[in-house]
Design an enzyme around this catalytic site. Sequence first.
Site, PDB file in Angstrom:
ATOM      1  N   ASN A 157      13.734  -1.976  -5.104  1.00 45.87           N
ATOM      2  CA  ASN A 157      12.298  -2.302  -5.133  1.00 45.87           C
ATOM      3  C   ASN A 157      11.931  -3.127  -6.364  1.00 45.87           C
ATOM      4  O   ASN A 157      11.298  -4.175  -6.254  1.00 45.87           O
ATOM      5  CB  ASN A 157      11.479  -1.007  -5.115  1.00 45.87           C
ATOM      6  CG  ASN A 157      10.040  -1.261  -4.676  1.00 45.87           C
ATOM      7  OD1 ASN A 157       9.799  -1.579  -3.518  1.00 45.87           O
ATOM      8  ND2 ASN A 157       9.101  -1.158  -5.600  1.00 45.87           N
TER       9      ASN A 157
ATOM     10  N   TYR B  79      14.281   3.915 -14.300  1.00 45.76           N
ATOM     11  CA  TYR B  79      13.060   3.100 -14.237  1.00 45.76           C
ATOM     12  C   TYR B  79      13.052   2.051 -15.355  1.00 45.76           C
ATOM     13  O   TYR B  79      12.838   0.858 -15.113  1.00 45.76           O
ATOM     14  CB  TYR B  79      11.845   4.035 -14.333  1.00 45.76           C
ATOM     15  CG  TYR B  79      10.553   3.346 -14.648  1.00 45.76           C
ATOM     16  CD1 TYR B  79      10.016   2.406 -13.764  1.00 45.76           C
ATOM     17  CD2 TYR B  79       9.856   3.627 -15.829  1.00 45.76           C
ATOM     18  CE1 TYR B  79       8.810   1.767 -14.065  1.00 45.76           C
ATOM     19  CE2 TYR B  79       8.660   3.001 -16.131  1.00 45.76           C
ATOM     20  CZ  TYR B  79       8.144   2.072 -15.237  1.00 45.76           C
ATOM     21  OH  TYR B  79       6.966   1.436 -15.533  1.00 45.76           O
TER      22      TYR B  79
ATOM     23  N   LEU C  13       0.817  -1.219   0.000  1.00 46.22           N
ATOM     24  CA  LEU C  13       0.000   0.000   0.000  1.00 46.22           C
ATOM     25  C   LEU C  13       0.853   1.273   0.000  1.00 46.22           C
ATOM     26  O   LEU C  13       0.427   2.305   0.493  1.00 46.22           O
ATOM     27  CB  LEU C  13      -0.990   0.002   1.183  1.00 46.22           C
ATOM     28  CG  LEU C  13      -2.006  -1.153   1.181  1.00 46.22           C
ATOM     29  CD1 LEU C  13      -2.939  -1.061   2.390  1.00 46.22           C
ATOM     30  CD2 LEU C  13      -2.851  -1.151  -0.108  1.00 46.22           C
TER      31      LEU C  13
ATOM     32  N   THR D 238       7.330  -2.279 -19.581  1.00 46.54           N
ATOM     33  CA  THR D 238       7.014  -0.925 -20.042  1.00 46.54           C
ATOM     34  C   THR D 238       7.703  -0.581 -21.359  1.00 46.54           C
ATOM     35  O   THR D 238       8.779  -1.127 -21.670  1.00 46.54           O
ATOM     36  CB  THR D 238       7.475   0.100 -18.978  1.00 46.54           C
ATOM     37  OG1 THR D 238       7.455   1.419 -19.519  1.00 46.54           O
ATOM     38  CG2 THR D 238       8.897  -0.160 -18.514  1.00 46.54           C
TER      39      THR D 238
ATOM     40  N   ALA E 219       5.609  -2.189  -8.231  1.00 46.60           N
ATOM     41  CA  ALA E 219       6.871  -1.547  -8.623  1.00 46.60           C
ATOM     42  C   ALA E 219       6.776  -0.063  -8.318  1.00 46.60           C
ATOM     43  O   ALA E 219       5.685   0.471  -8.105  1.00 46.60           O
ATOM     44  CB  ALA E 219       7.129  -1.733 -10.123  1.00 46.60           C
TER      45      ALA E 219
ATOM     46  N   ARG F 183       2.203   9.973 -28.153  1.00 45.26           N
ATOM     47  CA  ARG F 183       2.234   8.743 -27.357  1.00 45.26           C
ATOM     48  C   ARG F 183       1.044   7.849 -27.735  1.00 45.26           C
ATOM     49  O   ARG F 183       0.048   8.297 -28.290  1.00 45.26           O
ATOM     50  CB  ARG F 183       2.137   9.072 -25.854  1.00 45.26           C
ATOM     51  CG  ARG F 183       3.343   9.827 -25.314  1.00 45.26           C
ATOM     52  CD  ARG F 183       4.568   8.949 -25.221  1.00 45.26           C
ATOM     53  NE  ARG F 183       5.740   9.659 -24.718  1.00 45.26           N
ATOM     54  CZ  ARG F 183       6.620  10.314 -25.473  1.00 45.26           C
ATOM     55  NH1 ARG F 183       6.465  10.393 -26.785  1.00 45.26           N
ATOM     56  NH2 ARG F 183       7.666  10.905 -24.935  1.00 45.26           N
TER      57      ARG F 183
HETATM   58  N1  NAD Z   1       0.596   3.325 -15.452  1.00 46.11           N
HETATM   59  C1  NAD Z   1       1.302   3.229 -16.589  1.00 46.11           C
HETATM   60  O1  NAD Z   1       1.104   4.005 -17.546  1.00 46.11           O
HETATM   61  C2  NAD Z   1       2.342   2.135 -16.755  1.00 46.11           C
HETATM   62  C3  NAD Z   1       3.009   2.028 -17.985  1.00 46.11           C
HETATM   63  C4  NAD Z   1       3.947   1.012 -18.141  1.00 46.11           C
HETATM   64  C5  NAD Z   1       4.199   0.117 -17.106  1.00 46.11           C
HETATM   65  N2  NAD Z   1       3.554   0.264 -15.913  1.00 46.11           N
HETATM   66  C6  NAD Z   1       3.856  -0.697 -14.830  1.00 46.11           C
HETATM   67  O2  NAD Z   1       2.630  -1.254 -14.391  1.00 46.11           O
HETATM   68  C7  NAD Z   1       2.674  -1.523 -12.993  1.00 46.11           C
HETATM   69  C8  NAD Z   1       1.501  -0.864 -12.314  1.00 46.11           C
HETATM   70  O3  NAD Z   1       1.542   0.542 -12.535  1.00 46.11           O
HETATM   71  P1  NAD Z   1       0.460   1.488 -11.840  1.00 46.11           P
HETATM   72  O4  NAD Z   1       0.379   2.738 -12.627  1.00 46.11           O
HETATM   73  O5  NAD Z   1      -0.766   0.715 -11.572  1.00 46.11           O
HETATM   74  O6  NAD Z   1       1.227   1.810 -10.469  1.00 46.11           O
HETATM   75  P2  NAD Z   1       0.629   1.974  -9.003  1.00 46.11           P
HETATM   76  O7  NAD Z   1       1.660   2.758  -8.246  1.00 46.11           O
HETATM   77  O8  NAD Z   1      -0.755   2.496  -9.036  1.00 46.11           O
HETATM   78  O9  NAD Z   1       0.602   0.469  -8.461  1.00 46.11           O
HETATM   79  C9  NAD Z   1       1.736  -0.191  -7.959  1.00 46.11           C
HETATM   80  C10 NAD Z   1       1.298  -1.012  -6.742  1.00 46.11           C
HETATM   81  O10 NAD Z   1       2.406  -1.763  -6.248  1.00 46.11           O
HETATM   82  C11 NAD Z   1       2.495  -1.615  -4.834  1.00 46.11           C
HETATM   83  N3  NAD Z   1       3.918  -1.795  -4.490  1.00 46.11           N
HETATM   84  C12 NAD Z   1       4.972  -1.064  -4.937  1.00 46.11           C
HETATM   85  N4  NAD Z   1       6.124  -1.532  -4.399  1.00 46.11           N
HETATM   86  C13 NAD Z   1       5.793  -2.606  -3.633  1.00 46.11           C
HETATM   87  C14 NAD Z   1       6.541  -3.509  -2.826  1.00 46.11           C
HETATM   88  N5  NAD Z   1       7.877  -3.404  -2.679  1.00 46.11           N
HETATM   89  N6  NAD Z   1       5.884  -4.496  -2.174  1.00 46.11           N
HETATM   90  C15 NAD Z   1       4.542  -4.614  -2.286  1.00 46.11           C
HETATM   91  N7  NAD Z   1       3.769  -3.772  -3.018  1.00 46.11           N
HETATM   92  C16 NAD Z   1       4.396  -2.780  -3.672  1.00 46.11           C
HETATM   93  C17 NAD Z   1       1.934  -0.227  -4.565  1.00 46.11           C
HETATM   94  O11 NAD Z   1       1.451  -0.060  -3.248  1.00 46.11           O
HETATM   95  C18 NAD Z   1       0.798  -0.155  -5.592  1.00 46.11           C
HETATM   96  O12 NAD Z   1      -0.408  -0.689  -5.099  1.00 46.11           O
HETATM   97  C19 NAD Z   1       4.034  -1.046 -12.518  1.00 46.11           C
HETATM   98  O13 NAD Z   1       4.911  -2.157 -12.480  1.00 46.11           O
HETATM   99  C20 NAD Z   1       4.468  -0.061 -13.595  1.00 46.11           C
HETATM  100  O14 NAD Z   1       5.864   0.022 -13.682  1.00 46.11           O
HETATM  101  C21 NAD Z   1       2.632   1.241 -15.718  1.00 46.11           C
END
Ligand code: NAD
Length: 327
Positions: A91, A140, A33, A116, A74, A220
């Site tokens: 992380n 990243y 969280l 990504t 992440a 994009r």
């Molecule tokens: N949102 C985008 O446009 C996008 C694009 C490409 C890739 N991603 C990848 O998709 C994934 C989700 O992205 P998002 O936008 O939903 O991010 P987000 O921050 O909303 O969700 C990430 C979740 O992971 C949890 N978390 C992070 N580190 C943790 C740890 N060490 N242990 C346990 N829980 C942990 C956080 O609490 C959160 O709930 C990520 O891996 C991100 O790199 C996202």
Amino acid sequence: MKLLVTGGAGYVGSHTVRALLAAGHDVTILDNLSTGHRWALQGCELIPVDLRDTHNLSRRLKKRGFEGVLHFAAKSLVGESKNHPAIYYQNNVGGTTNLVRAMQAADIPRLVFSSTAAIFGNPVSDLIDEDHPKAPINVYGQTKLVVEQMLQAVCESSEFSATCLRYFNAAGANNDAKLGEWHEPETHLIPNALRAAAGTGNPLTLFGDDYPTNDGTCVRDYIHVDDLASAHVAAIEKMNSSSGFNAFNLGNGNGYSVKEVITACEKAVGAEIPYTIGSRREGDPATLVASSAKARSELGWTPEHDSIDEIARSAWNWECHRRDNLT
Ligand SMILES: NC(=O)c1ccc[n+]([C@@H]2O[C@H](COP(=O)([O-])OP(=O)(O)OC[C@H]3O[C@@H](n4cnc5c(N)ncnc54)[C@H](O)[C@@H]3O)[C@@H](O)[C@H]2O)c1
């Protein structure tokens, strides 16, 4: 299937949990969280563990009978990654290494990993397919590429299977407005444009208008978060019948400039969105557009919400209703 979703309390993870539940899967969420939200848990059991906590992670995965893991957890802020590289490696890379080792100890054979477009760096072709050179230009993206390479090596040396899904720009929200994007700080264009319009965010600044694109702003590929969710369902289900390492690029194949996105947001809001032009942001390529032909043919996946107007409308619907849900 009995599935574990790391990061299931976050933006893309929670939408995917919703789609997995709708497809009849049994879902447990593991999340610290740190950027995720209790309101996004949707009644699923939460394992409140940090992926960096090797001992507890391993203990909590044993004897649960999980058949697969979808791994969203992440840190994903490009600017922050530049200032705190060790934290990002710990992380994203360390956390995933711990997860894979805990999965192996608990006999969980398959993983879907959130990768990504940032692993590609500056594009050398108009449409980026899976074979495009991988040369990340920020920390990243480096952490995500290292994880992909680690997963490939693990798959080649054991019975483990991994599918990497490389998202371009996730955007939008589920139409029922019960889930949506809520990052603090928010770095994504659509929520920031909508919040600027609603007076709930900062005034909007565009990072450069002198790029070699039609209107000078960056182009994009925006993909609706529910389309990302359906790709995850297809990916984990396909792993029942195929094994080893695989990777797919996920986008719409349509590029929209920052100014075109703002126009779509203005239509959704019904008002003009004022903005100023700032300087270019370091590490921003002019254009990033996916070829998702492989995902379409091998996963049988088709994005259903590919119009930028629909994506902006769904995000605005969430902005208008989210206060009722943020409990
Ligand atoms: N949102 C985008 O446009 C996008 C694009 C490409 C890739 N991603 C990848 O998709 C994934 C989700 O992205 P998002 O936008 O939903 O991010 P987000 O921050 O909303 O969700 C990430 C979740 O992971 C949890 N978390 C992070 N580190 C943790 C740890 N060490 N242990 C346990 N829980 C942990 C956080 O609490 C959160 O709930 C990520 O891996 C991100 O790199 C996202």
